[in-house]
Design an enzyme around this catalytic site. Structure first.
Site, PDB file in Angstrom:
ATOM      1  N   GLN A  37     -11.315   7.160  -5.332  1.00  0.00           N
ATOM      2  CA  GLN A  37     -11.864   7.612  -4.051  1.00  0.00           C
ATOM      3  C   GLN A  37     -13.247   8.243  -4.313  1.00  0.00           C
ATOM      4  O   GLN A  37     -13.850   7.972  -5.336  1.00  0.00           O
ATOM      5  CB  GLN A  37     -10.898   8.591  -3.361  1.00  0.00           C
ATOM      6  CG  GLN A  37      -9.634   7.918  -2.799  1.00  0.00           C
ATOM      7  CD  GLN A  37      -9.904   7.056  -1.558  1.00  0.00           C
ATOM      8  OE1 GLN A  37     -11.004   7.067  -0.985  1.00  0.00           O
ATOM      9  NE2 GLN A  37      -8.896   6.265  -1.171  1.00  0.00           N
ATOM     10  N   ASP A  63      -7.845  -7.660   0.031  1.00  0.00           N
ATOM     11  CA  ASP A  63      -6.962  -7.912   1.181  1.00  0.00           C
ATOM     12  C   ASP A  63      -7.707  -7.492   2.421  1.00  0.00           C
ATOM     13  O   ASP A  63      -8.614  -6.645   2.356  1.00  0.00           O
ATOM     14  CB  ASP A  63      -5.684  -7.073   1.083  1.00  0.00           C
ATOM     15  CG  ASP A  63      -5.944  -5.634   1.503  1.00  0.00           C
ATOM     16  OD1 ASP A  63      -6.597  -4.901   0.717  1.00  0.00           O
ATOM     17  OD2 ASP A  63      -5.552  -5.238   2.611  1.00  0.00           O
ATOM     18  N   GLY A  95      -0.274   5.899   2.959  1.00  0.00           N
ATOM     19  CA  GLY A  95      -1.190   6.988   3.301  1.00  0.00           C
ATOM     20  C   GLY A  95      -2.175   6.601   4.394  1.00  0.00           C
ATOM     21  O   GLY A  95      -2.337   7.321   5.383  1.00  0.00           O
ATOM     22  N   TYR A  96      -2.796   5.453   4.226  1.00  0.00           N
ATOM     23  CA  TYR A  96      -3.840   5.041   5.167  1.00  0.00           C
ATOM     24  C   TYR A  96      -3.317   4.994   6.599  1.00  0.00           C
ATOM     25  O   TYR A  96      -3.944   5.507   7.518  1.00  0.00           O
ATOM     26  CB  TYR A  96      -4.393   3.673   4.742  1.00  0.00           C
ATOM     27  CG  TYR A  96      -5.546   3.207   5.577  1.00  0.00           C
ATOM     28  CD1 TYR A  96      -6.841   3.676   5.344  1.00  0.00           C
ATOM     29  CD2 TYR A  96      -5.350   2.295   6.605  1.00  0.00           C
ATOM     30  CE1 TYR A  96      -7.908   3.237   6.122  1.00  0.00           C
ATOM     31  CE2 TYR A  96      -6.405   1.855   7.388  1.00  0.00           C
ATOM     32  CZ  TYR A  96      -7.680   2.329   7.145  1.00  0.00           C
ATOM     33  OH  TYR A  96      -8.725   1.901   7.916  1.00  0.00           O
ATOM     34  N   ASP A 103      -2.637   8.181  -1.818  1.00  0.00           N
ATOM     35  CA  ASP A 103      -3.956   8.810  -1.837  1.00  0.00           C
ATOM     36  C   ASP A 103      -4.356   9.206  -0.429  1.00  0.00           C
ATOM     37  O   ASP A 103      -3.688   8.864   0.540  1.00  0.00           O
ATOM     38  CB  ASP A 103      -5.002   7.847  -2.400  1.00  0.00           C
ATOM     39  CG  ASP A 103      -5.202   6.639  -1.496  1.00  0.00           C
ATOM     40  OD1 ASP A 103      -4.259   6.297  -0.741  1.00  0.00           O
ATOM     41  OD2 ASP A 103      -6.279   6.033  -1.538  1.00  0.00           O
ATOM     42  N   ASP A 148       0.863  -1.180   0.000  1.00  0.00           N
ATOM     43  CA  ASP A 148       0.000   0.000   0.000  1.00  0.00           C
ATOM     44  C   ASP A 148       0.903   1.235   0.000  1.00  0.00           C
ATOM     45  O   ASP A 148       2.122   1.128   0.080  1.00  0.00           O
ATOM     46  CB  ASP A 148      -0.968  -0.024   1.192  1.00  0.00           C
ATOM     47  CG  ASP A 148      -0.250  -0.002   2.522  1.00  0.00           C
ATOM     48  OD1 ASP A 148       0.980   0.192   2.547  1.00  0.00           O
ATOM     49  OD2 ASP A 148      -0.913  -0.185   3.550  1.00  0.00           O
ATOM     50  N   GLY A 165     -11.150   3.681   0.096  1.00  0.00           N
ATOM     51  CA  GLY A 165     -12.145   4.439   0.857  1.00  0.00           C
ATOM     52  C   GLY A 165     -13.409   3.670   1.180  1.00  0.00           C
ATOM     53  O   GLY A 165     -14.403   4.261   1.599  1.00  0.00           O
ATOM     54  N   HIS A 216      -5.537 -21.482   9.865  1.00  0.00           N
ATOM     55  CA  HIS A 216      -6.860 -21.918   9.429  1.00  0.00           C
ATOM     56  C   HIS A 216      -7.566 -20.831   8.624  1.00  0.00           C
ATOM     57  O   HIS A 216      -8.061 -21.083   7.519  1.00  0.00           O
ATOM     58  CB  HIS A 216      -7.765 -22.313  10.598  1.00  0.00           C
ATOM     59  CG  HIS A 216      -9.187 -22.398  10.153  1.00  0.00           C
ATOM     60  ND1 HIS A 216      -9.728 -23.523   9.573  1.00  0.00           N
ATOM     61  CD2 HIS A 216     -10.157 -21.442  10.064  1.00  0.00           C
ATOM     62  CE1 HIS A 216     -10.964 -23.257   9.176  1.00  0.00           C
ATOM     63  NE2 HIS A 216     -11.248 -22.008   9.459  1.00  0.00           N
TER      64      HIS A 216
END
EC number: 2.4.2.29
Lengths: 378, 378
Positions: free
Chosen positions: A196, A273, A97-98, A148, A94, A223, A342
């Site tokens: 976004q 993900d 940013g997040y 972003d 990634d 987003g 698992h």
């Protein structure tokens, strides 16, 4: 180039499709779920188990975490994240940013980028679109993400529009930087831009059109899965996948539960993900074809049957429900390890089975029959 | 019966010997190190890894822990500890005494036994020699230990003598109980008595003679590795192994470092156990043929060479020093898992190599040449 990166093998009557993404670290059969390897490790899981038991085809690395620890000096010194963690299948990163927005001790955003304090030691850092590109190239990701801003939920219209517009301007800078700087480590590194626009249909349409025009090899939807109702997530995903080019893979970021995954595949998503399978595993929650189990529950205390008779990994047959419950009650590490293997093996089995049904032409019937079962509490 | 239980294959010029212990769950080649599986789990290690990567031949279970969690109801319901934890090689259990004295919230000892409060929930329990035998039979151990009192270090002479005498009286009760009660689960379960007597040579001699007279299939040395200097431990071990019958395996409880293990083998010890390889591993300390490594050390930060080129398990070649250091610095679970597998595999390699040198006839030369290297800090 683009056609070689992604090949669609089957398109069902609806939007769901089965395909193959080709990277220099191997092929990825889609739809695919990507385990999250935050700080160069999928928590509690050996790389050998990821390959052989979970059958992961691609994993995620988090740029923010890797940048702070072990630092780019160490990762570059190792020749990139692949050799550093001994993982020779594809890696996606990634943009950082997040986590800058959600984890850093404090941050100050400007058009130029984001100044932030490390959540680990309070040290000061600055990440811009250009810097994010540089870091991800140095990590050596096969697929890397544009820098972003991910809006929270709920988000006012004006804020969502302004944020989206800045994300678009930042995307241009990301593309410029990657065009003017060489790749590292001798393998191809692919930039995915991110749509976004929060939950506003007109903004999402505008963003999806802008993103599509950049003609990247694949596109992402950001987003979402940030607290909005499932129906909103599905609605926006559907609107965006209507616009994003069909011939390129679509990555829905941060999704989700097993039923979210199937629904998203039905809306034309190819890659997903989420930390949910590993995070919930560490809290004793596992997902199965028969529903959701809380392993700490008293009801498993004397249940000596296999952990999950329909499971595909060794933990499902080698350990019993009563044994794994005991490990969780006794706070033994092994419980977290078993549940993590698992859940990840189950998620990979889920998308593999979804793919088989797409190829067989009965994906939607199958999805509608299994989704209510997946959701039930055991 | 006795000769069948233990066969000595080679006796070197000194007291060290190589042998084979035969149990209904398979053979154990001695000298052997036994990983500790406290609460039905060797911490952070999968059973598959214990078998295939670490090559453990026998593991330990702790009676005190297992009795409190998952409780005997659950273990009996599973058909014993072997099926409960899916471990089909031999298991040895301690008597519970040591942990009752060291872990319980409070305890009151009498000739009859020990009343104690659980360290988990404060619940009241009573363990006597008879109760300990019953619990260990219900656990289904292949080898189980007499209920003894382990004296602390230092310990006054009178206290040591009185404690030893009670341990001897308790042993008689253990033997009586086991003679009058059937074995469980259809496999042979062997009682080992324990020599006590603190660091007093005359008490140790008295105890070793008393224990020898009981004619058990194997004998243990307790009350060592509890804080006394290494020289004291070696001295007492040597005095006791001079008395304990040669033709029966000798188990030195709770020992120790790699160099302690080699020294003890040299004194005629056949079996050892210790939490050190796993506990230290979780703190980032590993043992290797080249010495002791603190994995958190800054010096490994950019060392991308294999974790331990002389190591026998997959973690030694698949992960680098820099990577494992990063995991410890980042507090990632996988670091503890890797170090635990490494240390246990190393301990098994250590005793396997010691055995080979006993068979080759050069054990003492070899021990004296490697011990100083094992101790050095890397």
């Amino acid at each position: 180039m683009n056609s070689k990166f992604f090949t669609i093998e089957s398109q069902s009557s609806g939007k769901a499709r089965a395909g193959t993404i080709q990277t220099d670290h191997g092929a990825i059969q889609t739809p695919i779920f990507m385990p999250v390897g935050t700080v160069a490790s999928v928590k509690t899981v050996h790389q050998r188990e990821l390959r052989e038991d979970i059958k992961a085809q691609i994993i995620l690395g988090n740029t923010y975490h890797l940048y702070l620890r072990p630092t780019m000096e160490v990762i570059s010194g190792a020749g990139g994240l692949h050799p550093f963690m001994n993982w020779d299948l594809p890696i996606l990163t990634d943009s950082g940013g997040y986590q800058v927005f959600s984890l850093s001790a404090s941050r100050k955003m400007s058009e130029e980028g984001v100044k932030f304090k490390s959540h680990i030691d309070g040290s000061l850092h600055f990440i811009s679109p250009e810097k994010s590109m540089e870091i991800q190239r140095d990590i050596g990701a096969d697929i890397f993400m544009a820098f972003d801003e991910c809006t929270p939920y709920p988000c006012g219209y004006t804020q969502a529009r302004e944020s989206m517009e800045m994300t678009h301007r930042w995307l241009k800078r990301c593309i410029d930087w990657t065009k003017n700087h060489p790749e590292r480590y001798g393998h191809k590194q692919h930039l995915f831009p991110i749509v976004q626009g929060s939950t506003y249909s007109d903004l999402r349409r505008q963003s999806a059109e802008f993103i599509s025009e950049q003609d990247a090899v694949g596109n992402a939807i950001g987003g979402l899965s940030v607290g909005e109702p499932e129906e909103e997530m599905y609605r926006i995903t559907n609107e965006v996948t209507d616009i994003l080019p069909k011939e390129k893979p679509r990555y829905l970021m941060g999704v989700g539960t097993p039923w979210n995954i199937l629904e998203s595949i039905g809306l034309g998503v190819d890659m997903m993900d989420c930390v949910m399978p590993t995070r919930n595993a560490r809290n004793g929650m596992i997902f199965t074809w028969n529903g959701v189990m809380n392993l700490k529950n008293e009801k498993w205390k004397n249940d000596f049957s296999a952990l999950d008779p329909s499971g595909t990994s060794f933990v499902d047959s080698e350990y019993s429900k009563a044994y794994v419950r005991h490990l969780f009650v006794s706070k033994e590490y092994l419980g977290k390890q078993i549940a993590s293997i698992h859940n990840l093996a189950f998620y990979l089995d889920l998308v593999r089975t979804a793919r088989a049904h797409i190829l067989a032409g009965d994906f939607y019937q199958w999805k509608d029959s299994v989704s209510p079962i997946l959701r039930q509490r055991l």
